[in-house]
Design an enzyme around this catalytic site. Structure first.
Site, PDB file in Angstrom:
ATOM      1  N   ARG A  96       0.687  -1.168  -0.007  1.00 36.25           N
ATOM      2  CA  ARG A  96       0.163  -0.004  -0.062  1.00 36.25           C
ATOM      3  C   ARG A  96       0.847   1.428  -0.023  1.00 36.25           C
ATOM      4  NH1 ARG A  96      -4.364  -0.140   4.622  1.00 36.25           N
ATOM      5  NH2 ARG A  96      -5.064   1.580   3.693  1.00 36.25           N
ATOM      6  N   HIS A 142      -7.687   8.054  10.282  1.00 43.44           N
ATOM      7  CA  HIS A 142      -7.373   7.285  10.644  1.00 43.44           C
ATOM      8  C   HIS A 142      -5.612   6.727  10.532  1.00 43.44           C
ATOM      9  CE1 HIS A 142     -11.554   4.779   9.600  1.00 43.44           C
ATOM     10  NE2 HIS A 142     -11.172   4.916  10.531  1.00 43.44           N
ATOM     11  N   CYS A 194       7.086   3.369  16.456  1.00 40.11           N
ATOM     12  CA  CYS A 194       7.523   2.839  17.727  1.00 40.11           C
ATOM     13  C   CYS A 194       6.217   1.173  18.416  1.00 40.11           C
ATOM     14  CB  CYS A 194       8.414   2.902  18.731  1.00 40.11           C
ATOM     15  SG  CYS A 194       9.358   1.805  19.392  1.00 40.11           S
ATOM     16  N   CYS A 232       9.191   3.898  24.179  1.00 41.68           N
ATOM     17  CA  CYS A 232       9.449   5.176  23.131  1.00 41.68           C
ATOM     18  C   CYS A 232       8.406   5.700  22.662  1.00 41.68           C
ATOM     19  CB  CYS A 232      10.768   3.692  21.670  1.00 41.68           C
ATOM     20  SG  CYS A 232      11.269   4.269  20.979  1.00 41.68           S
ATOM     21  N   CYS A 235      11.954   0.508  14.898  1.00 39.66           N
ATOM     22  CA  CYS A 235      12.589   1.968  15.355  1.00 39.66           C
ATOM     23  C   CYS A 235      14.101   2.829  15.035  1.00 39.66           C
ATOM     24  CB  CYS A 235      11.909   1.693  16.606  1.00 39.66           C
ATOM     25  SG  CYS A 235      11.961   3.322  17.462  1.00 39.66           S
ATOM     26  N   LEU A 288     -19.459   5.841  -6.235  1.00 37.51           N
ATOM     27  CA  LEU A 288     -19.704   4.903  -7.954  1.00 37.51           C
ATOM     28  C   LEU A 288     -21.254   4.403  -7.616  1.00 37.51           C
ATOM     29  CD1 LEU A 288     -16.986   2.886  -8.649  1.00 37.51           C
ATOM     30  CD2 LEU A 288     -17.794   4.542  -9.956  1.00 37.51           C
ATOM     31  N   GLU A 289     -22.086   3.520  -6.836  1.00 35.26           N
ATOM     32  CA  GLU A 289     -22.846   2.861  -6.416  1.00 35.26           C
ATOM     33  C   GLU A 289     -23.195   3.471  -5.542  1.00 35.26           C
ATOM     34  OE1 GLU A 289     -20.670  -1.583  -6.674  1.00 35.26           O
ATOM     35  OE2 GLU A 289     -19.838  -1.128  -4.681  1.00 35.26           O
TER      36      GLU A 289
HETATM   37  P1  NAD Z   1     -14.329   1.251   1.197  1.00 32.46           P
HETATM   38  O1  NAD Z   1     -13.023   0.312   0.732  1.00 32.46           O
HETATM   39  O2  NAD Z   1     -14.642   0.324   2.141  1.00 32.46           O
HETATM   40  O3  NAD Z   1     -15.242   1.579   0.297  1.00 32.46           O
HETATM   41  C1  NAD Z   1     -15.074   2.297  -0.838  1.00 32.46           C
HETATM   42  C2  NAD Z   1     -16.389   3.271  -1.305  1.00 32.46           C
HETATM   43  O4  NAD Z   1     -15.241   3.779  -2.474  1.00 32.46           O
HETATM   44  C3  NAD Z   1     -17.482   1.785  -2.328  1.00 32.46           C
HETATM   45  O5  NAD Z   1     -18.224   2.638  -1.473  1.00 32.46           O
HETATM   46  C4  NAD Z   1     -17.221   1.970  -3.099  1.00 32.46           C
HETATM   47  O6  NAD Z   1     -18.198   2.001  -3.842  1.00 32.46           O
HETATM   48  C5  NAD Z   1     -16.786   4.111  -3.313  1.00 32.46           C
HETATM   49  N1  NAD Z   1     -16.675   4.175  -5.008  1.00 32.46           N
HETATM   50  C6  NAD Z   1     -15.402   3.021  -5.446  1.00 32.46           C
HETATM   51  N2  NAD Z   1     -14.055   4.093  -6.458  1.00 32.46           N
HETATM   52  C7  NAD Z   1     -14.791   5.218  -6.061  1.00 32.46           C
HETATM   53  C8  NAD Z   1     -15.447   6.627  -7.511  1.00 32.46           C
HETATM   54  N3  NAD Z   1     -14.714   6.524  -8.110  1.00 32.46           N
HETATM   55  N4  NAD Z   1     -15.690   7.636  -6.903  1.00 32.46           N
HETATM   56  C9  NAD Z   1     -16.876   7.125  -5.954  1.00 32.46           C
HETATM   57  N5  NAD Z   1     -17.217   6.419  -4.871  1.00 32.46           N
HETATM   58  C10 NAD Z   1     -16.047   4.709  -5.530  1.00 32.46           C
HETATM   59  O7  NAD Z   1     -13.957   2.266   1.387  1.00 32.46           O
HETATM   60  P2  NAD Z   1     -14.029   3.173   3.657  1.00 32.46           P
HETATM   61  O8  NAD Z   1     -15.432   3.187   3.552  1.00 32.46           O
HETATM   62  O9  NAD Z   1     -13.069   4.166   3.970  1.00 32.46           O
HETATM   63  O10 NAD Z   1     -13.449   2.190   3.957  1.00 32.46           O
HETATM   64  C11 NAD Z   1     -12.988   1.951   5.646  1.00 32.46           C
HETATM   65  C12 NAD Z   1     -11.063   1.473   5.668  1.00 32.46           C
HETATM   66  O11 NAD Z   1     -10.134   2.074   4.107  1.00 32.46           O
HETATM   67  C13 NAD Z   1     -10.670   2.879   6.074  1.00 32.46           C
HETATM   68  O12 NAD Z   1     -10.079   2.528   7.256  1.00 32.46           O
HETATM   69  C14 NAD Z   1      -9.774   3.274   5.376  1.00 32.46           C
HETATM   70  O13 NAD Z   1      -8.833   3.407   6.201  1.00 32.46           O
HETATM   71  C15 NAD Z   1      -9.362   2.089   4.251  1.00 32.46           C
HETATM   72  N6  NAD Z   1      -8.616   1.997   3.421  1.00 32.46           N
HETATM   73  C16 NAD Z   1      -7.826   3.661   3.010  1.00 32.46           C
HETATM   74  C17 NAD Z   1      -7.477   3.734   1.400  1.00 32.46           C
HETATM   75  C18 NAD Z   1      -6.281   5.081   0.581  1.00 32.46           C
HETATM   76  O14 NAD Z   1      -5.534   5.307   2.206  1.00 32.46           O
HETATM   77  N7  NAD Z   1      -6.388   5.004  -0.173  1.00 32.46           N
HETATM   78  C19 NAD Z   1      -7.340   2.081   0.189  1.00 32.46           C
HETATM   79  C20 NAD Z   1      -8.278   1.250   0.959  1.00 32.46           C
HETATM   80  C21 NAD Z   1      -8.368   1.209   2.120  1.00 32.46           C
END
Ligand code: NAD
Length: 301
Positions: free
Chosen positions: A82, A153, A161, A166, A205, A270-271
């Site tokens: 990631r 988050h 660490c 620490c 660390c 998106l959905e």
């Molecule tokens: P999730 O993965 O649960 O949901 C993603 C949502 O985004 C879905 O509802 C999907 O339909 C929608 N989506 C996808 N592409 C889209 C677009 N182009 N435009 C609009 N909507 C779109 O994500 P969440 O709700 O953030 O889940 C929570 C956890 O996932 C959090 O704790 C977060 O920290 C973590 N997370 C973060 C990242 C990041 O930092 N980029 C990536 C993955 C997960």
């Protein structure tokens, strides 16, 4: 969102109507999730192409006492993957629209009296990057009065660490963060992750040499900035819910709280997602398209 009679309710998709609400709002919050960064090439967890189809969430995102303690090698490989994705990514039009909307001099044209704060669940740093890019464009790297951005988050480039005494935190964007993780991102991508990397070869660390962990908030841990966020949610009269499945609390509950005290809610996804049936506005489609439009900022490049 209990005060609305939702028996015959369909959220509006009327942009002009939404912009009227925007114009009269005083305290706007944006609650963002992984979908905000999807167009930047960072996989979401849920939804189409979600990462957690391949990996069991709880085995990768729980604290020292659980997943990380059990298998720090597996967890670090997942976070290394990631980190690599986040390093390679650039903010998309939705990040940029939020960044521009954060600048009071721009915002006053669209929402003259509104304060604005971004509350993001994303750990990828792209909202910060977008703000820096937008601000540099304006020729002023640090103007005062820019709206707040709360990364509730944590941040994927923070390395913490694990030793209670620490607790050193270091911001580290190295690729790879340690030699043993080099190349393991390919196995994660392919869903074939299995290598056992010894603990002493995992990130340590830089102060005390104990095992380090990613500086993100895992399930069962307290999100950051909770007192500030609670105040913002209490005061908000408009909540934009952007690219989140609204399944992870407490963020998943903010829209309902705003609606309960009489504020408006606009969902960009998106959905269909949890709770959107009770929203005032629902803009289905990629937020990198719908959000700049809704905020009246379509001419971004
Ligand atoms: P999730 O993965 O649960 O949901 C993603 C949502 O985004 C879905 O509802 C999907 O339909 C929608 N989506 C996808 N592409 C889209 C677009 N182009 N435009 C609009 N909507 C779109 O994500 P969440 O709700 O953030 O889940 C929570 C956890 O996932 C959090 O704790 C977060 O920290 C973590 N997370 C973060 C990242 C990041 O930092 N980029 C990536 C993955 C997960």
């Amino acid at each position: 969102m209990s005060e609305k009679d939702t028996s015959n309710w369909t959220p509006s998709a009327d942009m002009a109507e939404f912009q009227k609400v925007l114009r009269s709002s005083k305290n706007i919050i944006a609650v963002c999730g992984a979908g905000l960064s999807a167009a930047s090439g960072i996989p979401t967890f849920r939804g189409a192409g979600g990462l957690w189809r391949k990996y069991e969430a709880m085995s990768l995102a729980t604290p020292e006492t659980e997943a990380f303690a059990e298998n720090p090698s597996l967890v670090w490989q997942f976070y290394h993957y990631r980190r690599e994705k986040a390093r390679a990514a650039e903010p998309n039009a939705a990040h940029k629209a939020l960044a521009v909307f954060s600048i009071p001099s721009y915002r006053k044209v669209i929402a003259p009296d509104a304060g604005f704060t971004i509350i993001t669940q994303n750990v990828d740093g792209l909202s910060v990057k977008a703000m820096n890019q937008v601000l540099q464009k304006e020729g002023d790297p640090r103007p005062t009065g820019i709206a707040t951005l709360l990364e509730m988050h944590g941040r994927i480039f923070d390395v913490n660490c694990t030793m209670r005494l620490c607790k050193h935190v270091e911001y580290n964007t190295s690729s790879p963060i340690c030699a043993a993780l080099a190349g393991t991102e390919n196995a994660v991508e392919a869903g074939t992750i299995d290598a056992e990397i010894p603990k002493d070869k995992l990130p340590r660390c830089s102060k005390c040499n104990a095992l380090a962990r990613p500086g993100v908030v895992w399930f069962g841990e307290q999100p950051k900035y909770m007192p500030e966020i609670d105040k913002l949610v209490d005061a908000a009269d408009l909540c934009l819910v952007i690219g989140t499945s609204s399944t992870v609390y407490p963020a998943a509950g903010y829209a309902a709280e705003v609606s309960d005290h009489g504020g408006k809610v606009a969902v960009f996804n998106l959905e269909r997602s949890d709770g959107d049936g009770e929203a005032d506005f629902l803009f289905l489609g990629p937020c990198e398209k719908t959000l700049p439009e809704a905020l009246g900022l379509v001419k971004l490049n």
